[in-house]
Design a protein around this motif. Structure first.
Motif, short mmCIF file in Angstrom:
data_model
loop_
_atom_site.label_atom_id
_atom_site.label_comp_id
_atom_site.label_asym_id
_atom_site.label_seq_id
_atom_site.Cartn_x
_atom_site.Cartn_y
_atom_site.Cartn_z
N THR A 219 8.48 2.63 -2.64
CA THR A 219 7.84 1.60 -1.67
C THR A 219 5.93 1.77 -2.01
N ALA B 162 3.39 1.26 -0.31
CA ALA B 162 2.70 0.95 1.31
C ALA B 162 1.58 0.29 0.69
N ILE C 203 5.35 10.65 10.05
CA ILE C 203 7.35 10.90 9.31
C ILE C 203 7.70 11.31 10.88
N SER D 172 4.58 -7.97 8.86
CA SER D 172 4.86 -7.07 8.57
C SER D 172 5.40 -6.25 7.61
N GLY D 173 5.08 -4.72 7.72
CA GLY D 173 5.23 -4.20 6.46
C GLY D 173 5.12 -4.18 5.28
N CYS D 174 3.47 -4.12 5.20
CA CYS D 174 2.51 -4.84 4.59
C CYS D 174 1.64 -3.13 4.76
N GLY D 175 1.73 -2.87 5.27
CA GLY D 175 0.93 -0.82 5.30
C GLY D 175 0.17 -0.63 6.12
N LYS D 176 0.32 -1.28 7.04
CA LYS D 176 -0.81 -1.39 7.70
C LYS D 176 -0.68 -0.52 9.02
N SER D 177 0.23 0.27 9.54
CA SER D 177 0.37 1.61 9.88
C SER D 177 0.18 2.93 8.90
N THR D 178 0.49 2.58 7.47
CA THR D 178 0.22 3.59 6.55
C THR D 178 -1.39 3.70 6.49
N TYR E 108 6.07 5.00 -1.32
CA TYR E 108 7.06 5.85 -0.67
C TYR E 108 8.52 6.24 -1.47
N1 LIG Z 1 8.64 6.68 5.99
C1 LIG Z 1 8.65 5.80 5.10
N2 LIG Z 1 9.70 6.00 4.09
C2 LIG Z 1 9.87 5.10 3.28
N3 LIG Z 1 8.96 3.83 3.08
C3 LIG Z 1 8.15 3.63 4.44
C4 LIG Z 1 8.22 4.54 5.52
N4 LIG Z 1 6.96 4.47 6.02
C5 LIG Z 1 6.44 3.35 6.04
N5 LIG Z 1 7.28 1.98 4.80
C6 LIG Z 1 7.73 1.37 4.21
O1 LIG Z 1 6.09 1.23 3.93
C7 LIG Z 1 5.60 -0.08 3.56
C8 LIG Z 1 5.06 -0.34 4.42
O2 LIG Z 1 4.72 0.20 5.88
P1 LIG Z 1 4.60 0.28 6.97
O3 LIG Z 1 2.79 0.56 6.69
O4 LIG Z 1 4.56 0.76 8.72
O5 LIG Z 1 3.84 -1.52 7.48
P2 LIG Z 1 3.24 -2.18 8.66
O6 LIG Z 1 2.91 -1.07 9.62
O7 LIG Z 1 1.96 -2.90 8.10
O8 LIG Z 1 4.70 -2.82 9.18
C9 LIG Z 1 7.01 -0.80 4.19
O9 LIG Z 1 7.41 -1.15 3.24
C10 LIG Z 1 7.68 0.42 4.75
O10 LIG Z 1 9.26 0.01 5.22
#
Ligand SMILES: Nc1ncnc2c1ncn2[C@@H]1O[C@H](COP(=O)(O)OP(=O)(O)O)[C@@H](O)[C@H]1O
Ligand SMILES: [Mg+2]
Lengths: 410, 222
Positions: free
Chosen positions: B18, B20, A405, B40-46, B11
């Motif tokens: 959400t 994730a 974060i 985008s937004g599918c949870g890759k970074s997570t 989240y």
């Molecule tokens: N810190 C956070 N707080 C709330 N929601 C989050 C946070 N980080 C990511 N999200 C939500 O979790 C989902 C997955 O995010 P993310 O892993 O960044 O996707 P990606 O990398 O695939 O684009 C998205 O819907 C995003 O909005």
């Protein structure tokens, strides 16, 4: 690690941001130093008692309104007046007084430094009072050693003087001084006594180191008054001490007596009590206003500094996230930010301290050195604590959240 | 090397939940080069953050080298990240106020017993591997996007980690620069046997890896 942080601090780009912070810290230090000097001075002054009793004191000012233009005749008439008052019932003592007025601002300093025991005290640090033998009794001075002036001093071939305890300590430290000599305006003077310190300028003033010089006149006086001193001239300012507390009755009776017996003089009698009440009234309000301004200034500087510091660290949240990602523990982050801020603060306030130290060294504001020392230490402690707080709080917030974060905060 | 069991990340923001990541089960072997794809937004970074111990899962288990990470204290986690993991981000995350060499040596600063001299030497060496030996005194602002990402790679490898986690490392770069970065990662994987997990939108790059993990709406799809 400390070395790394210091090198990094100097190497980091965006120097402007750090210079702004340095200047803010530097100026804050000087502002706090100034504020604390004033406050500590006030507190320090209350530490000393007034040092004399004003309950039975009057200022007594006779003005000659007779026909004679002859100065000598004036003096003779005045002498007669004083002798007559000394015999007046209820009068305890009377003394010619030539010095800065009681319960009032104003100065009477020697024209040259006063030397003694190999030490030279700057003239402006010494309060000079030319007085007669009745003065010691009028003020109820207490003696640490020696005695007050007596008529026997007429026989001395050196000018006798009395020092207040603080002046004595400045020149002689703790040793006994009776019989020692000092030099006042080129003339040797003999110390006959050391008395308690007095705050003759009022309850909220600083007890000035004071030198009492004996006024004597007449053919039987052996010693010469110090050059430049005007103690040989009888002025029209006297202090009168009554046996009972000042009263309107005593005053009006004395007026009446003088009118009948000494019509050549117009006399002004003012109870010291009244002078003091006026002084307190005129001092309290400015003091309160000054205190309010100082408080406002204090919080202004405080918040200004807090803001700049806070901004500087909160801006670095993503940096904190990154450092945690590459393996910094929370402790390491805290340590780094605090060390960094402490180093920065030290760089900023060292010049401040160098400037502040000039105040006691050059005696710029005529305060006791201890006041500055306390002010410097308090200002430094305050700044360091604020800096640590400002370094701790944003970094603590940044480390409380997960690095993932923090990394996304800009 | 990395095992995820029933992993879930939710989240919670202002009454909106959400999900994730939803019930992810995954194993990545030592020396593998894996790519993660999905909209985008599918949870890759997570997902990468979970593997990189940069965030705590809501449910499930993360194991690295057969050691369960859950519940580890900050110090232990930090030490683990420092020794085992290297990160590369889409937005580089370089400290802009610091010269390149200082950025690269950063992980070693938090490792016990590495002297300043040794840090500089190893940072220099890492920069050599990404072809930036001549840029050590530059500041990030003076570099192109591709060069910045190579600095970030140097920083990721300077501590010789077992695993590199790269979140869209080529996302901000043109295809030529992207290819350069890809080659560096491939070399690392082949020559040093470093495990690489890379999020990418680029089909061409993904196809060059050993395996592609597809995510959709927080779930793994095949
Ligand atoms: N810190 C956070 N707080 C709330 N929601 C989050 C946070 N980080 C990511 N999200 C939500 O979790 C989902 C997955 O995010 P993310 O892993 O960044 O996707 P990606 O990398 O695939 O684009 C998205 O819907 C995003 O909005
Ligand atoms: Mg992403």
């Amino acid at each position: 690690m400390t070395r790394y942080i210091l090198i990094n601090l100097l190497k980091r780009k965006q120097k402007q941001k750090r210079i702004t912070l340095l200047i803010e810290l530097f100026l804050s230090f000087l502002a706090f130093f100034f504020i604390f000097s004033l406050i500590v001075r006030e507190i320090n002054n209350t530490k000393y008692p007034l040092g004399f009793n004003y309950d039975k004191l009057y200022s007594f000012n006779p003005f000659y309104i007779g026909k004679s233009e002859d100065m000598d005749a004036n003096h003779i008439a005045q002498k007669e007046l004083i002798s007559s008052i000394q015999l007046y019932p209820g009068v305890e003592a009377i003394s010619n007084y030539n010095g800065s007025p009681f319960f009032s601002k104003g100065y009477l300093n020697p024209s040259q430094p006063v030397n003694g025991n190999g030490i030279s005290i700057p003239a402006k640090q010494i309060n000079l009072m030319h007085v007669q033998d009745g003065f010691g009794k009028a003020l109820d001075l207490k003696f640490i050693e020696g005695r007050w002036f007596t008529p026997q001093d007429n026989a001395s071939n050196i000018q006798p003087v009395v020092l207040t305890q603080n002046l004595k300590e400045m020149m002689f430290g703790n040793s006994s001084v009776i019989g020692n000599t000092i030099e006042l305006q080129g003339e040797k003077c003999k110390i006959v006594g050391v008395c308690n310190v007095i705050k003759h300028k009022g309850d909220y003033s600083y007890p000035e180191p004071t030198l009492f010089v004996r006024i004597a006149h007449g053919d039987n006086v052996q010693y010469k008054m110090p050059r430049g001193g005007n103690g040989s001239i009888v002025t029209s300012a006297f202090l009168l001490k009554s046996q009972i507390e000042t009263s309107a009755e005593f005053e009006s009776e004395l007026y009446q007596y003088l009118k009948t017996n000494h019509p050549d003089f117009q006399v002004l009698i003012t109870p010291m009590n009244e002078t003091r009440n006026k002084y307190i009234r005129s001092t309290i309000l400015p003091l309160v206003i000054t205190l309010l301004i100082i408080t406002a200034l204090f919080f202004n500087v405080l918040f200004g500094m807090f803001g700049v510091l806070w901004y500087n660290i909160s801006q670095r949240k993503s940096e904190i996230g990154l450092r945690m990602a590459v393996g910094a523990s929370k402790t390491a982050i805290y340590r780094q930010f605090i060390t960094e801020m402490l180093l920065l603060t030290t760089i900023a306030i060292v010049p401040g301290i160098v400037i502040a130290i000039q105040f006691p060294i050059l005696n710029i504001l005529n305060m006791e050195p201890i006041v500055y020392v306390v002010a410097i230490i308090s200002a430094a402690i305050l700044i360091y604590s604020l800096v640590v707080l400002c370094a701790l709080m944003p970094s603590s917030r940044a480390t409380k959240i997960q690095p993932a974060i923090a990394l996304h905060e800009e | 090397m990395i095992t995820l069991k029933n992993l879930e990340k939710v989240y919670q923001t202002d009454e909106i939940e959400t999900v994730a990541l939803n019930n992810i089960n995954l194993a990545i072997n030592k020396g593998e080069f894996v790519s993660v794809m999905g909209p985008s937004g599918c949870g890759k970074s997570t997902l990468l953050n979970m593997m990189g111990l940069l965030d705590i899962p809501t449910n499930g288990i993360v194991e690295i080298d057969e050691v369960e990470i859950n519940g580890w204290k900050d110090k232990k986690l930090a030490r683990f990240r420092n020794h085992k993991l290297g990160f590369i981000f889409q937005s580089f995350h370089l400290i802009n106020d610091l010269p390149v060499l200082d950025n690269v040596e950063l992980p070693l600063l938090y490792r016990n017993g590495v002297s300043g001299k040794e840090r500089k030497r190893r940072a220099q060496e890492a920069l050599g591997k990404v072809g930036l030996s001549a840029r050590t005194k530059h500041y990030p602002g003076q570099l192109s996007g591709g060069q910045k990402q190579r600095v970030a790679i140097a920083r990721a490898i300077v501590g010789q980690p077992d695993i590199i986690l790269a979140d869209e490392p080529t996302g901000n770069l043109d295809s030529k620069m992207g290819m350069e970065i890809m080659e560096i990662l491939e070399n690392l994987n082949k020559e040093e046997n470093t495990t690489v997990i890379m999020v990418t939108h680029d089909e061409k790059l993904a196809k060059r890896t050993n395996r592609i993990i597809h995510l959709f709406d927080g779930m793994q799809v095949n």
